[in-house]
Design a protein around this motif. Structure first.
Motif, PDB file in Angstrom:
ATOM      1  N   LEU A 248      -0.295  -4.377 -17.768  1.00 25.90           N
ATOM      2  CA  LEU A 248      -1.508  -5.204 -17.739  1.00 25.90           C
ATOM      3  C   LEU A 248      -1.311  -6.395 -16.801  1.00 25.90           C
ATOM      4  O   LEU A 248      -2.203  -6.741 -16.018  1.00 25.90           O
ATOM      5  CB  LEU A 248      -1.876  -5.680 -19.145  1.00 25.90           C
ATOM      6  CG  LEU A 248      -3.121  -6.562 -19.210  1.00 25.90           C
ATOM      7  CD1 LEU A 248      -4.356  -5.839 -18.677  1.00 25.90           C
ATOM      8  CD2 LEU A 248      -3.385  -7.054 -20.623  1.00 25.90           C
ATOM      9  N   ALA A 249      -0.139  -7.002 -16.870  1.00 29.48           N
ATOM     10  CA  ALA A 249       0.130  -8.145 -15.992  1.00 29.48           C
ATOM     11  C   ALA A 249       0.012  -7.724 -14.530  1.00 29.48           C
ATOM     12  O   ALA A 249      -0.557  -8.443 -13.704  1.00 29.48           O
ATOM     13  CB  ALA A 249       1.523  -8.707 -16.270  1.00 29.48           C
ATOM     14  N   LYS A 250       0.498  -6.532 -14.241  1.00 33.83           N
ATOM     15  CA  LYS A 250       0.436  -6.047 -12.861  1.00 33.83           C
ATOM     16  C   LYS A 250      -1.012  -5.776 -12.464  1.00 33.83           C
ATOM     17  O   LYS A 250      -1.426  -6.085 -11.337  1.00 33.83           O
ATOM     18  CB  LYS A 250       1.261  -4.756 -12.764  1.00 33.83           C
ATOM     19  CG  LYS A 250       1.811  -4.508 -11.387  1.00 33.83           C
ATOM     20  CD  LYS A 250       2.816  -3.361 -11.382  1.00 33.83           C
ATOM     21  CE  LYS A 250       2.637  -2.541 -10.138  1.00 33.83           C
ATOM     22  NZ  LYS A 250       2.750  -1.101 -10.358  1.00 33.83           N
ATOM     23  N   ARG A 251      -1.774  -5.230 -13.376  1.00 33.52           N
ATOM     24  CA  ARG A 251      -3.163  -4.929 -13.064  1.00 33.52           C
ATOM     25  C   ARG A 251      -3.966  -6.208 -12.801  1.00 33.52           C
ATOM     26  O   ARG A 251      -4.832  -6.262 -11.931  1.00 33.52           O
ATOM     27  CB  ARG A 251      -3.780  -4.154 -14.237  1.00 33.52           C
ATOM     28  CG  ARG A 251      -5.258  -3.865 -14.126  1.00 33.52           C
ATOM     29  CD  ARG A 251      -5.512  -2.831 -13.048  1.00 33.52           C
ATOM     30  NE  ARG A 251      -6.907  -2.472 -12.931  1.00 33.52           N
ATOM     31  CZ  ARG A 251      -7.432  -1.347 -13.406  1.00 33.52           C
ATOM     32  NH1 ARG A 251      -6.680  -0.486 -14.026  1.00 33.52           N
ATOM     33  NH2 ARG A 251      -8.704  -1.089 -13.245  1.00 33.52           N
ATOM     34  N   LEU A 252      -3.656  -7.254 -13.564  1.00 35.13           N
ATOM     35  CA  LEU A 252      -4.438  -8.488 -13.453  1.00 35.13           C
ATOM     36  C   LEU A 252      -4.014  -9.335 -12.253  1.00 35.13           C
ATOM     37  O   LEU A 252      -4.816 -10.066 -11.689  1.00 35.13           O
ATOM     38  CB  LEU A 252      -4.308  -9.310 -14.740  1.00 35.13           C
ATOM     39  CG  LEU A 252      -4.937  -8.677 -15.983  1.00 35.13           C
ATOM     40  CD1 LEU A 252      -4.625  -9.508 -17.209  1.00 35.13           C
ATOM     41  CD2 LEU A 252      -6.448  -8.539 -15.801  1.00 35.13           C
ATOM     42  N   ALA A 253      -2.748  -9.248 -11.860  1.00 29.22           N
ATOM     43  CA  ALA A 253      -2.232 -10.132 -10.805  1.00 29.22           C
ATOM     44  C   ALA A 253      -2.158  -9.392  -9.490  1.00 29.22           C
ATOM     45  O   ALA A 253      -1.070  -9.202  -8.959  1.00 29.22           O
ATOM     46  CB  ALA A 253      -0.849 -10.643 -11.204  1.00 29.22           C
ATOM     47  N   PHE A 254      -3.281  -8.967  -8.952  1.00 28.59           N
ATOM     48  CA  PHE A 254      -3.202  -8.275  -7.668  1.00 28.59           C
ATOM     49  C   PHE A 254      -3.389  -9.251  -6.529  1.00 28.59           C
ATOM     50  O   PHE A 254      -3.766 -10.394  -6.771  1.00 28.59           O
ATOM     51  CB  PHE A 254      -4.224  -7.140  -7.583  1.00 28.59           C
ATOM     52  CG  PHE A 254      -5.651  -7.591  -7.634  1.00 28.59           C
ATOM     53  CD1 PHE A 254      -6.402  -7.778  -6.492  1.00 28.59           C
ATOM     54  CD2 PHE A 254      -6.238  -7.850  -8.860  1.00 28.59           C
ATOM     55  CE1 PHE A 254      -7.715  -8.194  -6.554  1.00 28.59           C
ATOM     56  CE2 PHE A 254      -7.554  -8.264  -8.936  1.00 28.59           C
ATOM     57  CZ  PHE A 254      -8.297  -8.437  -7.779  1.00 28.59           C
TER      58      PHE A 254
ATOM     59  N   GLN B 149       0.853  -1.182   0.000  1.00 34.39           N
ATOM     60  CA  GLN B 149       0.000   0.000   0.000  1.00 34.39           C
ATOM     61  C   GLN B 149       0.885   1.227   0.000  1.00 34.39           C
ATOM     62  O   GLN B 149       1.924   1.251   0.657  1.00 34.39           O
ATOM     63  CB  GLN B 149      -0.893   0.022   1.242  1.00 34.39           C
ATOM     64  CG  GLN B 149      -1.895  -1.103   1.262  1.00 34.39           C
ATOM     65  CD  GLN B 149      -2.617  -1.159   2.585  1.00 34.39           C
ATOM     66  OE1 GLN B 149      -1.993  -1.174   3.637  1.00 34.39           O
ATOM     67  NE2 GLN B 149      -3.928  -1.164   2.525  1.00 34.39           N
ATOM     68  N   LYS B 150       0.435   2.226  -0.736  1.00 36.10           N
ATOM     69  CA  LYS B 150       1.245   3.455  -0.853  1.00 36.10           C
ATOM     70  C   LYS B 150       1.463   4.083   0.517  1.00 36.10           C
ATOM     71  O   LYS B 150       0.515   4.383   1.231  1.00 36.10           O
ATOM     72  CB  LYS B 150       0.519   4.460  -1.762  1.00 36.10           C
ATOM     73  CG  LYS B 150       0.926   4.313  -3.212  1.00 36.10           C
ATOM     74  CD  LYS B 150       0.463   5.501  -4.037  1.00 36.10           C
ATOM     75  CE  LYS B 150       0.419   5.131  -5.493  1.00 36.10           C
ATOM     76  NZ  LYS B 150      -0.867   5.326  -6.117  1.00 36.10           N
ATOM     77  N   GLY B 151       2.711   4.280   0.867  1.00 34.08           N
ATOM     78  CA  GLY B 151       3.033   5.023   2.079  1.00 34.08           C
ATOM     79  C   GLY B 151       2.670   4.323   3.374  1.00 34.08           C
ATOM     80  O   GLY B 151       2.651   4.949   4.431  1.00 34.08           O
ATOM     81  N   GLN B 152       2.341   3.019   3.275  1.00 34.57           N
ATOM     82  CA  GLN B 152       1.992   2.297   4.495  1.00 34.57           C
ATOM     83  C   GLN B 152       2.704   0.958   4.523  1.00 34.57           C
ATOM     84  O   GLN B 152       3.278   0.524   3.535  1.00 34.57           O
ATOM     85  CB  GLN B 152       0.484   2.030   4.550  1.00 34.57           C
ATOM     86  CG  GLN B 152      -0.341   3.252   4.862  1.00 34.57           C
ATOM     87  CD  GLN B 152      -1.827   2.923   4.759  1.00 34.57           C
ATOM     88  OE1 GLN B 152      -2.271   1.881   5.237  1.00 34.57           O
ATOM     89  NE2 GLN B 152      -2.574   3.778   4.113  1.00 34.57           N
TER      90      GLN B 152
END
Ligand SMILES: Nc1ncnc2c1ncn2[C@@H]1O[C@H](COP(=O)(O)OP(=O)(O)O)[C@@H](O)[C@H]1O
Ligand SMILES: [Mg+2]
Lengths: 313, 260
Positions: B254-260, A13-16
Motif C-alpha cells: 500500500l505504501a508503494k501504491r500511494l507514494a508514486f 518503468q518496466k524494461g526501460q
C-alpha cells in the motif's frame, strides 16, 4: 515555506530507462506568497506538487517543507498543509458535509470542532445549500470547490492547488479565483499549478515557468512579460495557408516597430510596444489580413518565446 | 502518533460508510446462513446417510456441514470485502489518496480498512452462529463461542493476503484469478462439504494445505467437541502466520501504491 535545491523525480518503468519527470529545480516559496508553477501538460508540475505534499519520495536533490524533511516528517508536514490534488479523491457516495467531516477527523480534530469548521468552509465555498447532497450529483466546479474546502479543514499554513480550475467553465473558474483570492488575503500561502496563463496572471505573485522537467524562467507575471515579451501584441490573420507565406512581407512592413514576428499555424503574432502602429504599417504596405486584433501581452507570449510552443493546445 | 489512534481517526469514515450500507447487508446476512443450512444441511443432508465415523465424528451431515458453511462464509465475506472496496479506494474513488494527503500513513490506512473488515466478519459470524445454533449443530455454548471466534480468525487470515494483493492491482480483472483459483476450489474441495479423505491422496494433501481446510477443520473440532490439541495448534499457527506475514506485505504494497 518551501525550499527545494536540485529537486528531481524519476519514475521507474518496466524494461526501460527511468523517466525523469523533474530534472533538478530550485524553488523558494515564502510565507504569505501566492506562488505558481506554470507549464504545459507533462512539464512535471504534478510530480513536483506531490513531492511538496510529502506523499511522493524525492528522487534527488533536497527538499524542505515548513523547515521539515518530507522523508522523515511526512505525517507532520501533511498535518500543517492543505492539498487540492489534480485528480479528485472525494468519496462520491458520501454527502458533501460528510466528506468534509470525515476528512477533518483524519487530522485528529475533535468532532464538534470539525462540524464547526466544515460548516464554515461550506459557507466559504458557497456550498452550504448542497451540504446534504451526494457528491456524485455535484457539477465539476462544485466538486473542485468542495475539494478546496476540504483542503482548508485543518486550517493549513499553506495550500497546494494542482490545476484547480482545469475542466471548468469560465463562470465556475471565476468563482474559484475569487475564493482563492480571499484565501490569499487571509494570509494563507498558496502554491498553484496551472497551464492557464490568465490564471497565473490573476493569482500569482511570483511564478516559475516549467517545461520538460526544468524551470525555464522565474519572476512576477509582470516582470516575465517585460523580460520576454513586449507591451502589446498584434495578431494578424491571413487566409488559410497564407499565414506562413506572408510572414516575410509582414516583417519588412513593420520593420523596427516590432521586436519580432511569430508564426503560428492560424495567425501571425507581431510583438510591438505599439500594436496599433504595427497593424497600420501592415495595411500601409498593401497587405490585406482577414482579421487583426491588438491585445496586451500575456504569459502565453512569454511561454511561446521561451519554448517555441503554445501552452494550451 | 500510534497507529491505533491514527486508525481510530478513520472510525467516523467507516461508520458513515457502514450506516449507508447496513440495511442492504443485514437482510442477506440472516438469509444466507438460513438458506445454506436448509438446502445443504437439512435437505441435502436428508439424502446423506453416512456413518458418523466417516463424517469426522459428526452425528449427522447437518452437524458436519454447519461449521464448514460457517468458515466458508467468513472466507467469502473477507474476500469480497478485501477486493472491490479496495479497488474503489485506490482507483475508482481514490479515497486512499485523499487519506494519504493527511497525517495518516499507509500503516494507519491499512489498519483502519482491515479493522472495518474485521468488524464485518464479527457481525456476519455472530448472525451465522445464531441462525445455526437452533439446529443443534454445536455441542455446547462454549463450543458455539469457540467456533465463532475461530471462524472470524479464518476470515481475517484469508482476507489478509487478498488485501495485500488488492492494494497493488491495476484493475478488477486481476480479481478473477482470486475467485477462480482461490475462492471457488477452496469452497468446494477444502472439506466444507465432505471429508477430504474422500479425495485422491494427492488432492487430499493439496486440500490440507489450503487455508480454508485449516479453518474448517479447526471450526469443526470446536463445534463438534472433537478437539485435538496437536492439529489444532498447527491450524492456529498456520492462520496466525498468514495474518501476520501478509499484514506486513499489505502495508508495504500500500505504501508503494500511494507514494508514486
Ligand atoms: N507514476 C508515473 N509513472 C511514470 N511516469 C509518470 C508518472 N507520473 C507522471 N509521469 C510522467 O511524468 C511527466 C510529468 O508528469 P506530471 O508531473 O503529471 O506533469 P504535469 O502535471 O506538469 O502535467 C509526464 O510525462 C508523465 O507521463
Ligand atoms: Mg499535472
Amino acid at each position: 515555506m518551501i525550499s527545494a535545491r536540485g529537486l528531481r523525480k524519476s519514475f521507474q518503468q518496466k524494461g526501460q530507462e527511468p523517466f525523469e519527470a523533474v530534472r533538478g529545480i530550485d524553488v523558494e516559496v515564502r510565507r504569505g506568497e501566492a506562488f505558481g508553477f506554470l507549464g504545459p501538460n507533462g512539464a512535471g508540475k504534478s510530480s513536483t506538487m506531490r513531492m511538496i505534499a510529502a506523499v511522493s519520495p524525492v528522487s534527488g536533490g533536497s527538499l524542505r517543507i515548513l523547515g521539515l524533511d518530507p522523508a522523515t516528517d511526512g505525517s507532520q508536514i501533511r498535518g500543517r498543509i492543505g492539498v487540492c490534488p489534480q485528480e479528485d479523491s472525494l468519496d462520491t457516495e458520501l454527502t458533501v458535509a460528510e466528506n468534509l467531516y470525515v476528512y477533518g477527523r483524519y487530522f485528529g480534530i475533535g468532532r464538534a470542532e470539525v462540524r464547526r469548521r466544515a460548516a464554515a468552509q461550506l459557507e466559504f465555498v458557497q456550498l452550504t445549500e448542497r451540504g446534504g447532497a451526494k457528491v456524485e450529483d455535484l457539477s465539476g466546479g462544485m466538486k473542485r470547490r468542495l475539494t478546496i474546502a476540504r483542503s482548508m479543514i485543518n486550517d493549513p499554513e499553506m495550500v497546494l492547488l494542482d490545476e484547480p480550475t482545469t475542466g471548468l467553465d469560465p463562470q465556475a473558474r471565476h468563482v474559484l479565483w475569487d475564493r482563492l483570492f480571499r484565501l490569499k488575503q487571509q494570509g494563507v500561502t498558496l502554491v498553484i499549478t496551472t497551464h492557464y496563463m490568465d490564471e497565473a496572471e490573476q493569482l500569482c505573485d511570483r511564478l516559475v515557468v516549467m517545461d520538460k522537467g526544468l524551470i525555464v524562467a522565474e519572476g512576477s507575471p509582470a516582470s516575465l512579460i517585460a523580460e520576454y515579451s513586449t507591451r502589446e501584441v498584434a495578431e494578424v490573420r491571413f487566409g488559410i495557408g497564407e499565414n506562413e507565406s506572408s510572414a516575410g512581407a509582414v516583417e519588412s512592413a513593420v520593420g523596427r516597430r516590432a521586436e519580432r514576428v511569430e508564426v503560428l499555424p492560424d495567425r501571425l503574432l507581431i510583438y510591438a510596444a505599439d500594436g496599433e502602429a504595427a497593424v497600420a504599417a501592415v495595411h500601409d504596405a498593401g497587405l490585406q489580413p482577414v482579421a487583426t486584433l491588438v491585445r496586451r501581452s500575456s504569459l502565453e507570449d512569454v511561454f511561446l518565446r521561451l519554448t517555441g510552443r503554445t501552452l494550451v493546445d | 502518533m500510534s497507529t491505533w489512534s491514527m486508525a481510530l481517526r478513520q472510525s467516523d469514515y467507516y461508520w458513515t460508510l457502514y450506516r449507508r450500507t447496513w440495511k442492504g447487508s443485514v437482510f442477506s446476512s440472516f438469509l444466507t446462513p438460513l438458506l445454506y443450512v436448509l438446502a445443504m444441511g437439512v435437505l441435502l443432508g436428508g439424502f446423506v446417510e453416512a456413518d458418523p465415523s466417516r463424517l469426522e465424528g459428526a452425528p449427522s451431515y447437518l452437524a458436519f456441514v454447519a461449521p464448514g458453511l460457517l468458515a466458508a462464509q467468513t472466507m467469502q465475506t473477507a474476500v469480497f470485502e478485501t477486493t472491490y472496496p479496495v479497488l474503489s479506494a485506490t482507483k475508482w474513488q481514490r479515497v486512499y489518496f485523499g487519506m494519504n494527503a493527511t497525517p495518516l500513513r499507509a500503516l494507519d490506512i491499512a489498519n483502519a480498512a482491515l479493522g472495518f473488515v474485521l468488524l464485518r466478519l464479527v457481525l456476519i459470524a455472530i448472525v451465522f452462529v445464531a441462525v445455526l445454533a437452533p439446529f443443534g449443530v454445536f455441542v455446547s455454548v462454549p463450543a458455539a463461542i469457540g467456533a465463532l471466534l475461530v471462524s472470524i480468525l479464518v476470515g481475517a487470515a484469508i482476507g489478509m493476503p487478498v488485501y495485500a494483493y488488492a492494494v497493488g492491482v491495476p484493475n478488477e480483472s486481476s480479481f478473477s484469478l482470486i475467485f477462480r483459483l482461490g475462492v471457488i476450489p477452496q469452497f468446494l474441495f477444502s472439506g466444507a462439504f465432505f471429508p477430504i479423505s474422500n479425495l485422491s491422496p494427492a488432492l487430499e494433501w493439496l486440500a490440507r494445505l489450503t487455508p480454508l481446510y485449516q479453518g474448517v477443520d479447526l471450526t469443526r473440532m470446536l463445534s463438534l467437541g472433537t478437539w485435538h490439541t496437536g492439529p489444532a495448534l498447527v491450524h492456529l499457527a498456520y492462520l496466525l502466520v498468514l495474518l501476520v506475514v501478509f499484514h506486513r506485505v499489505a502495508v508495504r504494497r500500500l505504501a508503494k501504491r500511494l507514494a508514486f
